[in-house]
Design an enzyme around this catalytic site. Structure first.
Site, PDB file in Angstrom:
ATOM      1  CB  SER A 147      -0.871   0.014   1.263  1.00 17.42           C
ATOM      2  OG  SER A 147      -1.552   1.252   1.378  1.00 17.42           O
ATOM      3  CE1 TYR A 161      -4.009  -2.235   5.189  1.00 14.26           C
ATOM      4  CE2 TYR A 161      -3.433   0.073   4.836  1.00 14.26           C
ATOM      5  CZ  TYR A 161      -3.813  -1.159   4.337  1.00 14.26           C
ATOM      6  OH  TYR A 161      -3.996  -1.311   2.981  1.00 14.26           O
TER       7      TYR A 161
HETATM    8  P1  NAP Z   1     -11.549  -5.576   0.835  1.00 11.19           P
HETATM    9  O1  NAP Z   1     -12.528  -5.039  -0.147  1.00 11.19           O
HETATM   10  O2  NAP Z   1     -11.767  -5.315   2.294  1.00 11.19           O
HETATM   11  O3  NAP Z   1     -11.452  -7.151   0.596  1.00 11.19           O
HETATM   12  C1  NAP Z   1     -10.666  -7.923   1.448  1.00 11.19           C
HETATM   13  C2  NAP Z   1     -10.615  -9.349   0.943  1.00 11.19           C
HETATM   14  O4  NAP Z   1      -9.715 -10.059   1.798  1.00 11.19           O
HETATM   15  C3  NAP Z   1     -11.937 -10.054   1.003  1.00 11.19           C
HETATM   16  O5  NAP Z   1     -12.017 -10.932  -0.099  1.00 11.19           O
HETATM   17  C4  NAP Z   1     -11.856 -10.849   2.320  1.00 11.19           C
HETATM   18  O6  NAP Z   1     -12.565 -12.073   2.252  1.00 11.19           O
HETATM   19  C5  NAP Z   1     -10.385 -11.180   2.348  1.00 11.19           C
HETATM   20  N1  NAP Z   1      -9.869 -11.418   3.690  1.00 11.19           N
HETATM   21  C6  NAP Z   1      -9.931 -10.599   4.763  1.00 11.19           C
HETATM   22  N2  NAP Z   1      -9.340 -11.183   5.811  1.00 11.19           N
HETATM   23  C7  NAP Z   1      -8.905 -12.399   5.387  1.00 11.19           C
HETATM   24  C8  NAP Z   1      -8.244 -13.470   6.010  1.00 11.19           C
HETATM   25  N3  NAP Z   1      -7.904 -13.414   7.295  1.00 11.19           N
HETATM   26  N4  NAP Z   1      -7.964 -14.580   5.283  1.00 11.19           N
HETATM   27  C9  NAP Z   1      -8.300 -14.639   3.969  1.00 11.19           C
HETATM   28  N5  NAP Z   1      -8.941 -13.656   3.318  1.00 11.19           N
HETATM   29  C10 NAP Z   1      -9.240 -12.552   4.039  1.00 11.19           C
HETATM   30  O7  NAP Z   1     -10.068  -5.089   0.543  1.00 11.19           O
HETATM   31  P2  NAP Z   1      -9.389  -4.425  -0.762  1.00 11.19           P
HETATM   32  O8  NAP Z   1      -9.565  -2.966  -0.679  1.00 11.19           O
HETATM   33  O9  NAP Z   1      -9.793  -5.167  -1.984  1.00 11.19           O
HETATM   34  O10 NAP Z   1      -7.859  -4.707  -0.412  1.00 11.19           O
HETATM   35  C11 NAP Z   1      -7.109  -5.763  -0.975  1.00 11.19           C
HETATM   36  C12 NAP Z   1      -5.646  -5.511  -0.642  1.00 11.19           C
HETATM   37  O11 NAP Z   1      -5.261  -4.245  -1.173  1.00 11.19           O
HETATM   38  C13 NAP Z   1      -5.342  -5.454   0.851  1.00 11.19           C
HETATM   39  O12 NAP Z   1      -4.106  -6.063   1.127  1.00 11.19           O
HETATM   40  C14 NAP Z   1      -5.264  -3.969   1.126  1.00 11.19           C
HETATM   41  O13 NAP Z   1      -4.455  -3.683   2.245  1.00 11.19           O
HETATM   42  C15 NAP Z   1      -4.667  -3.468  -0.160  1.00 11.19           C
HETATM   43  N6  NAP Z   1      -4.900  -2.041  -0.402  1.00 11.19           N
HETATM   44  C16 NAP Z   1      -6.153  -1.554  -0.559  1.00 11.19           C
HETATM   45  C17 NAP Z   1      -6.333  -0.199  -0.780  1.00 11.19           C
HETATM   46  C18 NAP Z   1      -7.689   0.433  -0.975  1.00 11.19           C
HETATM   47  O14 NAP Z   1      -7.759   1.676  -1.037  1.00 11.19           O
HETATM   48  N7  NAP Z   1      -8.753  -0.334  -1.069  1.00 11.19           N
HETATM   49  C19 NAP Z   1      -5.216   0.664  -0.819  1.00 11.19           C
HETATM   50  C20 NAP Z   1      -3.967   0.127  -0.649  1.00 11.19           C
HETATM   51  C21 NAP Z   1      -3.812  -1.231  -0.441  1.00 11.19           C
HETATM   52  P3  NAP Z   1     -13.894 -12.401   3.147  1.00 11.19           P
HETATM   53  O15 NAP Z   1     -14.825 -11.229   2.931  1.00 11.19           O
HETATM   54  O16 NAP Z   1     -14.383 -13.680   2.589  1.00 11.19           O
HETATM   55  O17 NAP Z   1     -13.458 -12.533   4.558  1.00 11.19           O
END
Ligand code: NAP
Length: 252
Positions: A147, A161
């Site tokens: 991130s 985080y």
């Molecule tokens: P999200 O919409 O919250 O989705 C999270 C996903 O991770 C869901 O599929 C969830 O599955 C799964 N998950 C959560 N805890 C888990 C666990 N303990 N074991 C296995 N799966 C788990 O998140 P996102 O925004 O797509 O983020 C994806 C990645 O990008 C993350 O690493 C995040 O830190 C990074 N990121 C995101 C952003 C942003 O702005 N969105 C920015 C920078 C980095 P379930 O619902 O089935 O539990």
């Protein structure tokens, strides 16, 4: 890495958001996909259905990446159902409601580290066992989803985080060097502020709207824009790229 017609990829946290976009894009490029999820089985099954609709192959596998035995079980299911793994995307990640460091608890910090950092380590370990030349593997590629928070620190939001993502960057650098002569490239993508449901976990579903004017490109990013960078890093087009970082963040 040996060229394979239908490479096998495990994408952690692929039931929604960025992980789901990566799963769908890789499936379009003929990868066989393990759609990992933790809690939302229906959402994961829907991603599998969407992949099958475009003629791809995928399975949904439950595993909490904070639990070592569940990761081991997931990799063994993939061995049996999809075959030799070629690609791993460590995408699953969590954060908790926005707060300052003075209000953090050890329980919260440890939960974040266990999921975001230990989970990534253990998934990498299982992939290494299967992909390195010295273990009889055919090589492969790992992409870690970090991130921009790793660089910016997320003050008064979630420094815990951000620190976990700093660790992801260090893992990427160290592992890339460990595996450079073993046919495995290790890289990371650092998304900026992307439209997903993750911001609701931080207690502010509309966070992108509040912050988008601070982004040089004046908008939030979309999961498929992150997925394209992941796809490139996994592909042979990035054959001399390891230990590298792509920021997908609109300039910040
Ligand atoms: P999200 O919409 O919250 O989705 C999270 C996903 O991770 C869901 O599929 C969830 O599955 C799964 N998950 C959560 N805890 C888990 C666990 N303990 N074991 C296995 N799966 C788990 O998140 P996102 O925004 O797509 O983020 C994806 C990645 O990008 C993350 O690493 C995040 O830190 C990074 N990121 C995101 C952003 C942003 O702005 N969105 C920015 C920078 C980095 P379930 O619902 O089935 O539990």
């Amino acid at each position: 890495m040996v060229r394979v017609d239908h490479p096998v990829a495990i994408i952690t946290g692929a039931s929604r958001g960025i992980g789901a976009a990566i799963a769908l894009l890789l499936a379009r490029h003929k990868y066989k996909i393990c759609v990992n999820y933790n809690k939302n089985q229906l959402a994961a099954q829907d991603i599998v259905r969407q992949i099958e609709e475009i003629g791809g192959a995928a399975i949904a596998v439950q595993a909490d990446v904070a639990v070592e035995e569940q990761i081991v079980r997931m990799f063994s299911i993939v061995d049996q159902k999809l075959g030799q793994i070629n690609a791993l995307v460590n995408n699953a990640g969590i954060l908790f409601p926005q707060t300052s460091v003075e209000h953090l608890t050890a329980a919260r910090i440890n939960q974040i580290l266990q999921t975001n950092v230990t989970g990534t380590f253990i998934c990498c370990r299982e992939a290494i066992k299967r992909m390195t030349y010295k273990n009889g593997g055919a090589g492969g590629s790992i992409v870690n989803i970090s991130s921009r928070a790793a660089v910016l620190g997320s003050p008064h939001e979630y420094v815990d985080y951000a620190a976990s993502k700093g660790a992801i960057d260090t893992i990427t650098t160290g592992l890339a060097l460990e595996l450079a002569d073993q046919g495995i490239r290790v890289n990371a993508v650092r998304p900026g502020i992307i439209y997903t449901e993750m911001h609701a976990s931080g207690g502010e579903a509309d966070r992108v709207e509040r912050l988008k004017s601070k982004i040089p490109m004046q908008r939030g990013g979309y999961p498929n824009e992150v997925a394209e960078a992941v796809y490139w890093l996994l592909s042979e087009k990035a054959s001399f790229t390891t230990g590298s970082f792509i920021d997908v963040a609109g300039g910040r």
